[in-house]
Design a protein around this motif. Structure first.
Motif, PDB file in Angstrom:
ATOM      1  N   MET A  53       1.010  -1.252  -0.225  1.00  0.00           N
ATOM      2  CA  MET A  53       0.072  -0.132   0.240  1.00  0.00           C
ATOM      3  C   MET A  53       0.813   1.279   0.150  1.00  0.00           C
ATOM      4  O   MET A  53       1.564   1.346   1.003  1.00  0.00           O
ATOM      5  CB  MET A  53      -1.057  -0.125   1.302  1.00  0.00           C
ATOM      6  N   LEU A  54       0.758   2.063  -0.982  1.00  0.00           N
ATOM      7  CA  LEU A  54       1.342   3.278  -0.906  1.00  0.00           C
ATOM      8  C   LEU A  54       0.690   4.518  -0.395  1.00  0.00           C
ATOM      9  O   LEU A  54      -0.508   4.505  -0.535  1.00  0.00           O
ATOM     10  CB  LEU A  54       1.561   3.525  -2.368  1.00  0.00           C
ATOM     11  N   PHE A  55       1.163   5.391   0.137  1.00  0.00           N
ATOM     12  CA  PHE A  55       0.723   6.623   0.877  1.00  0.00           C
ATOM     13  C   PHE A  55      -0.080   7.411  -0.349  1.00  0.00           C
ATOM     14  O   PHE A  55      -1.610   7.675  -0.027  1.00  0.00           O
ATOM     15  CB  PHE A  55       1.741   7.601   1.488  1.00  0.00           C
ATOM     16  N   LYS A  56       0.302   7.502  -1.491  1.00  0.00           N
ATOM     17  CA  LYS A  56      -0.537   8.233  -2.486  1.00  0.00           C
ATOM     18  C   LYS A  56      -1.826   7.522  -3.035  1.00  0.00           C
ATOM     19  O   LYS A  56      -2.612   8.265  -3.608  1.00  0.00           O
ATOM     20  CB  LYS A  56       0.432   8.229  -3.629  1.00  0.00           C
ATOM     21  N   GLU A  57      -1.929   6.182  -2.658  1.00  0.00           N
ATOM     22  CA  GLU A  57      -3.178   5.418  -2.943  1.00  0.00           C
ATOM     23  C   GLU A  57      -4.189   5.762  -2.103  1.00  0.00           C
ATOM     24  O   GLU A  57      -5.326   5.355  -2.155  1.00  0.00           O
ATOM     25  CB  GLU A  57      -2.894   4.205  -3.035  1.00  0.00           C
ATOM     26  N   ILE A  58      -3.983   6.354  -0.859  1.00  0.00           N
ATOM     27  CA  ILE A  58      -4.916   6.553   0.280  1.00  0.00           C
ATOM     28  C   ILE A  58      -5.736   7.908   0.064  1.00  0.00           C
ATOM     29  O   ILE A  58      -4.859   8.793  -0.122  1.00  0.00           O
ATOM     30  CB  ILE A  58      -4.109   6.526   1.563  1.00  0.00           C
ATOM     31  N   ILE A  59      -6.951   7.983   0.250  1.00  0.00           N
ATOM     32  CA  ILE A  59      -7.725   9.196  -0.137  1.00  0.00           C
ATOM     33  C   ILE A  59      -7.489  10.104   1.070  1.00  0.00           C
ATOM     34  O   ILE A  59      -7.749   9.699   2.303  1.00  0.00           O
ATOM     35  CB  ILE A  59      -9.142   8.913  -0.190  1.00  0.00           C
ATOM     36  N   GLY A  60      -7.067  11.236   0.846  1.00  0.00           N
ATOM     37  CA  GLY A  60      -7.066  12.304   1.868  1.00  0.00           C
ATOM     38  C   GLY A  60      -5.987  12.221   2.913  1.00  0.00           C
ATOM     39  O   GLY A  60      -5.026  11.377   2.598  1.00  0.00           O
ATOM     40  N   GLN A  61      -6.199  12.492   4.072  1.00  0.00           N
ATOM     41  CA  GLN A  61      -5.400  12.323   5.438  1.00  0.00           C
ATOM     42  C   GLN A  61      -3.823  12.828   5.092  1.00  0.00           C
ATOM     43  O   GLN A  61      -3.021  12.273   5.611  1.00  0.00           O
ATOM     44  CB  GLN A  61      -5.470  10.673   5.826  1.00  0.00           C
ATOM     45  N   GLN A  62      -3.714  14.027   4.426  1.00  0.00           N
ATOM     46  CA  GLN A  62      -2.452  14.475   4.260  1.00  0.00           C
ATOM     47  C   GLN A  62      -1.665  14.790   5.694  1.00  0.00           C
ATOM     48  O   GLN A  62      -0.572  14.560   5.523  1.00  0.00           O
ATOM     49  CB  GLN A  62      -2.450  15.801   3.442  1.00  0.00           C
ATOM     50  N   GLU A  63      -2.297  15.330   6.533  1.00  0.00           N
ATOM     51  CA  GLU A  63      -1.677  15.606   7.720  1.00  0.00           C
ATOM     52  C   GLU A  63      -1.196  14.432   8.513  1.00  0.00           C
ATOM     53  O   GLU A  63      -0.166  14.331   9.128  1.00  0.00           O
ATOM     54  CB  GLU A  63      -2.823  16.481   8.697  1.00  0.00           C
ATOM     55  N   ALA A 106       7.110   4.839  -0.444  1.00  0.00           N
ATOM     56  CA  ALA A 106       7.786   3.800  -0.674  1.00  0.00           C
ATOM     57  C   ALA A 106       7.851   3.751  -2.310  1.00  0.00           C
ATOM     58  O   ALA A 106       7.209   4.373  -2.909  1.00  0.00           O
ATOM     59  CB  ALA A 106       7.194   2.495  -0.201  1.00  0.00           C
ATOM     60  N   CYS A 107       9.048   3.002  -2.696  1.00  0.00           N
ATOM     61  CA  CYS A 107       9.142   3.114  -4.287  1.00  0.00           C
ATOM     62  C   CYS A 107       8.063   2.307  -5.048  1.00  0.00           C
ATOM     63  O   CYS A 107       7.579   2.687  -6.192  1.00  0.00           O
ATOM     64  CB  CYS A 107      10.553   2.415  -4.611  1.00  0.00           C
ATOM     65  N   GLY A 108       7.436   1.402  -4.457  1.00  0.00           N
ATOM     66  CA  GLY A 108       6.428   0.488  -5.136  1.00  0.00           C
ATOM     67  C   GLY A 108       6.833  -0.690  -5.950  1.00  0.00           C
ATOM     68  O   GLY A 108       6.041  -1.326  -6.245  1.00  0.00           O
ATOM     69  N   VAL A 109       8.183  -0.769  -6.240  1.00  0.00           N
ATOM     70  CA  VAL A 109       8.576  -1.606  -7.277  1.00  0.00           C
ATOM     71  C   VAL A 109       9.843  -2.809  -6.775  1.00  0.00           C
ATOM     72  O   VAL A 109      10.117  -3.519  -7.252  1.00  0.00           O
ATOM     73  CB  VAL A 109       8.938  -1.045  -8.410  1.00  0.00           C
ATOM     74  N   CYS A 110      10.333  -2.163  -5.673  1.00  0.00           N
ATOM     75  CA  CYS A 110      11.433  -3.093  -5.077  1.00  0.00           C
ATOM     76  C   CYS A 110      10.733  -4.524  -4.600  1.00  0.00           C
ATOM     77  O   CYS A 110       9.543  -4.608  -4.545  1.00  0.00           O
ATOM     78  CB  CYS A 110      12.176  -2.494  -3.976  1.00  0.00           C
ATOM     79  N   PRO A 111      11.695  -5.564  -4.369  1.00  0.00           N
ATOM     80  CA  PRO A 111      11.175  -6.942  -3.912  1.00  0.00           C
ATOM     81  C   PRO A 111      10.217  -6.769  -2.610  1.00  0.00           C
ATOM     82  O   PRO A 111       9.116  -7.549  -2.434  1.00  0.00           O
ATOM     83  CB  PRO A 111      12.661  -7.667  -3.387  1.00  0.00           C
TER      84      PRO A 111
END
Length: 381
Positions: free
Chosen positions: A1-11, A60-65
């Motif tokens: 799970m990447l932070f950018k995939e999560i809706i809102g909650q920037q703070e 996170a990079c999202g592509v590493c092992p």
């Protein structure tokens, strides 16, 4: 799970990222807040960021092992603890590992998974899960080993309020003095049900309801509904992504909740005891989790009708169908009965959760509703 995939909650994202970047990650954390705010997704994003082999500034990079394994929820240093229950021919007290496959499937299908949806996926909506002492022993054993691939051993405890007393007591020492490079990340919706001694040993992070603008943007990215449906979902959700998704899906369960609420209100107003008895029999025949959902839904619509009656539309969170019904019904929910109605439904929900007799509870609820709907607005003066 990447932070950018999560809706809102920037703070909240910023705080979690800062902890890792500045090497200030606490050994025990608690993400808490209402249902559907993305707490579990945030916990997964943080653990993935912590273990990433090529960590970026804000994700996170999202592509590493390591990230690929996290994406499938199979990283060897990530462990889950969730409420479980006996199913089938099980004799020993169950632990999360017994349902590892089902948990991964449910979570990968919906990262805003609710407790009731989890039980339904197990085919056990009439039961309630717990986290037992055997589970605590399992956690202690797992965290005693060194990490396999990352620097940290990580355990995500979803709904720690479901721990029974022996399980909670067993974990106290581990939470206070865990092995080095250990992260215990709890995700809670009811911190008032957690032992104070556990809360005091964790660093707390509140995850608030998702803003309307962020919800709207997130739903639009899904591309599964037109603008009006999205607006209905945003209004109905009140910051809860799970509710917004249910509204968009217009599933049978959501429609049934609306129909059951409106039917009870109409029958209660008409004082039709014979038909009310039929309503009670139908709801009593549902699973306990479904009964609790009906109660929660009813509480929400009572609140919305009271706000509508107070002519404060800016605070209303209803779909078009709910609004249509409430325009006629809201005058019956006023300052003279709204508090008593809320207490009545809340008490029924508590009794159902305590495994009380559903027929007696629901009939008592119905009779109380009849009396309260008869009250006039001047009763509070």
């Amino acid at each position: 799970m990447l932070f950018k995939e999560i809706i809102g909650q920037q703070e909240v994202k910023g705080k979690l990222l800062s902890l890792v970047r500045e090497d200030r990650t606490p050994h025990a954390m608690m993400l808490f807040g209402p249902e559907g705010t993305g707490k579990l997704a945030l916990a997964l994003a943080m653990t993935q960021y912590l273990a990433c082999n090529d960590r970026q500034e804000d994700d996170a990079c999202g592509v590493c092992p390591s990230c690929i394994k996290f994406g499938k929820l199979v990283h060897p240093d990530l462990h889950f603890v969730v409420p479980v229950l006996k199913t089938g021919s099980m004799t020993a007290p169950p632990v999360s590992d017994d349902y590892a496959v089902e948990w991964r499937e449910a979570l990968l299908t919906d990262l805003y998974l609710t407790e009731s949806q989890w039980y339904e996926s197990l085919g056990a909506e009439n039961k309630q899960g717990i986290i037992n002492v055997r589970e605590s022993e399992n956690i202690i054993r797992k965290l005693a080993f060194k990490p396999y691939e990352s620097d940290y051993r990580m355990v995500v405890i979803w709904l720690p309020e479901k721990m029974n007393q022996p399980a909670a007591n067993k974990l106290l020492k581990l939470i206070e003095e865990p092995p080095e490079k250990t992260l215990i990340l709890m995700v809670s919706e009811h911190t008032n049900k957690i032992l104070p001694t556990i809360l005091s040993r964790t660093q707390l992070f509140h995850v608030p309801p998702i803003s309307g603008a962020d919800l709207r943007e997130g739903l639009m990215k899904l591309g599964q509904a037109d603008q009006q449906q999205i607006e209905d979902a945003v209004l109905r959700a009140n910051g809860n992504m799970s509710t917004a998704l249910q509204t968009l899906r217009q599933d049978d369960v959501e429609r049934q909740h609306f129909e059951l609420f409106t039917e009870l209100m109409r029958l209660s107003y008409a004082r039709d005891i014979v038909q009310i008895n039929g309503w009670v029999e139908r709801v009593a025949g549902m699973g306990r989790e479904r009964q609790k959902q009906v109660i929660d839904y009813s509480l929400r619509l009572l609140r919305e009708n009271f706000i509508l009656n107070m002519e404060n539309d800016s605070l209303n969170y209803m779909s078009a169908k709910e609004s249509e019904f409430s325009r006629k019904f809201s005058p019956f929910i006023h300052e003279g009965n709204v508090h008593a109605l809320a207490e009545t439904f809340t008490l029924a929900g508590n009794h159902i959760e305590a495994n009380g007799n559903a027929r007696i509870i629901l009939m008592d609820l119905s009779i109380r509703v009849i009396r309260l709907l008869m009250q006039k607005a001047t009763a509070a003066n």
